[in-house]
Design a protein around this motif. Structure first.
Motif: not given
Length: 465
Positions: A101-112
């Motif tokens: 999240k950035g600036d209160g919105r979802i901007i991407g995702a990370i995966e392990l």
């Protein structure tokens, strides 16, 4: 379930790769520690700026756990996913995917991710798929019109000794004329046995009509069963009842213990004499119909609590069958699971072939208050939860529905208005007393220690006689 509550990273022990994408699925960072991934090809600068789905060609936005985390806005833990490398080789990974999240919105995702290919069949219970039984049912249904029995003995799938004894019993009694009373808990398969009795009999080419006695109000149920004549009540016209329509065949009265006692008395006359009279008619019609009835309550309990007249049970229950609940035949769970998985593979276009050992153990240890119908419900739910690329049912696919079932079971004992409870008890007590005194209202009033006029009023209000 215990493992599900453990910390995810502790449960993974190690990871084989890290991937970060932006909102559009563009790879911003990728590092792979497992040689299988060919890290020199699918990580680092060579994949930066490329679409995730162009690197792993067998996944898309609907099946990717990274996209799912962004869509739901929450972590996706311990999600298994099948992916293919650049050479087309497939592995199974366990992933934890988190939205960024950035600036209160979802901007991407990370995966392990962790490669669990070599463990993918460990602790799995393989279901030996057999489509023969389902095909038999489908083939039979194609050639049947309305008011025909759809199931035969072969469709009652079981490896339980008691169930197989019942199937043998059906073959012995099928060609007789005596009424059959089938009882057992909801969802055990009473209707399947009713269909099978008809299809094993010399009436199998005749009509098979089903009527649920709990689904219709008393005044309407009477006209449905016996028929009407024009003018018998406002809007009535000449109409045959189910007894006439089932001539030469079978009439299946489901939930017979829900039929009003007053109407049971009229049904008794038909069973004794073999003649039916339409409402408002003086003419009696001879009918040749075999009656099969069913109850989710034992005959003894139904009579004791006033839901079933003793005299009518002796007519309906010349031959009786108790269908055992699923908890008494746990060996049937695997064969039924086989059947339902194949059924919903076909309906949902899935290719499920196995369930995890944890799922199988959970199903076999469950008490099954809803019996076979509940097992089908849970199987259908699970198969809707399985991703299209997966071929197995795991605990994550059933835990929500199992929790819901358990909560509903706990809520079965509910608080009711005192007036309603008192009325139910009063009705049962009066019914039992009237039966004991063989309809003598004065004697019943004496035993109940209330005025005869008061008892007569209650009898009328409760439609007991």
């Amino acid at each position: 379930m215990k493992n599900e509550k453990q910390d995810f990273m502790k449960d993974m022990e190690y990871i084989d790769g890290i991937t970060i994408i932006d909102r559009n699925g563009i790879i911003l960072f990728s590092v792979k520690f497992n040689p299988w991934f060919h890290p020199e090809i699918i990580c680092g600068e060579k994949v930066l700026g490329k679409k995730l789905c162009s690197v792993f060609t067998n996944i898309d936005e609907d099946t990717s756990t990274l996209f799912k985390a962004m869509e739901l806005g929450r972590p996706i833990n311990k999600k298994r996913q099948r992916v293919a490398n650049v050479e087309g080789e497939k592995i199974v990974t366990m992933n934890t995917s988190l939205p960024i999240k950035g600036d209160g919105r979802i901007i991407g995702a990370i995966e392990l991710s962790k490669d669990i290919t070599k463990y993918k069949d460990k602790n799995m219970h393989v279901i030996q798929m057999n489509s023969e039984l389902l095909s038999q049912t489908d083939e039979m249904a194609k050639h049947l019109g309305p008011d025909r029995a759809r199931y035969c003995l072969e469709n009652i799938i079981s490896s339980n000794t008691k169930m197989n004894e019942l199937k043998y019993f059906v073959k012995k009694i099928a060609n007789g004329k005596a009424s059959v009373f089938i009882y057992g808990e909801t969802g055990t398969g009473k209707e399947l046995f009713a269909h099978a009795i008809h299809n094993e009999s010399n009436r199998k080419k005749g009509t098979f009509i089903t009527q649920n006695c709990a689904a219709i109000p008393e005044n309407l149920l009477e006209s449905i069963l016996f028929g009407t004549t024009k003018g018998s009540f406002t809007g009535a016209y000449d109409q045959p009842g189910l007894f006439e329509l089932a001539e030469g065949g079978t009439l299946f009265l489901d939930e017979i213990n829900s039929m009003p006692v007053k109407l049971q008395a009229k049904l008794l006359r038909v069973l004794q004499d073999g003649y039916v009279r339409r409402l408002g008619d003086r003419k009696e019609r001879k009918v040749d119909v075999r009656i099969i009835s069913a109850s989710n309550m034992s005959p003894k309990k139904s009579m004791k609590e006033g839901y079933l007249r003793q005299d009518i049970y002796y007519r309906l229950g010349v031959l009786s069958m108790r269908i055992p609940p699923l908890r008494e035949r746990k060996e049937d769970i695997e064969i039924l699971l086989n059947f339902f998985i194949h059924k919903y593979n076909k309906l949902l276009n899935k290719t499920i072939k196995k369930v995890s050992k944890e799922v199988y153990d959970t199903l076999t240890n469950y008490n099954w208050p809803g019996n076979v119908r509940e097992l089908e419900h849970i199987t259908e739910y699970a198969m809707n939860m399985v991703e299209p690329v997966d071929d197995k049912i795991e605990m994550e696919h059933i835990e929500n529905v199992m929790k819901q079932m358990e909560e509903e079971e706990e809520m079965e004992i509910t608080i009711k208005p005192l007036k309603e409870v008192v009325s139910q008890i009063e009705r049962k007590l009066i019914t039992i007393t009237i039966q004991k005194t063989k309809g003598n209202v004065s004697e019943a009033a004496r035993l109940l220690e209330i005025p005869r006029q008061t008892l007569q009023k209650k009898i009328n209000n409760y439609h007991i006689i």
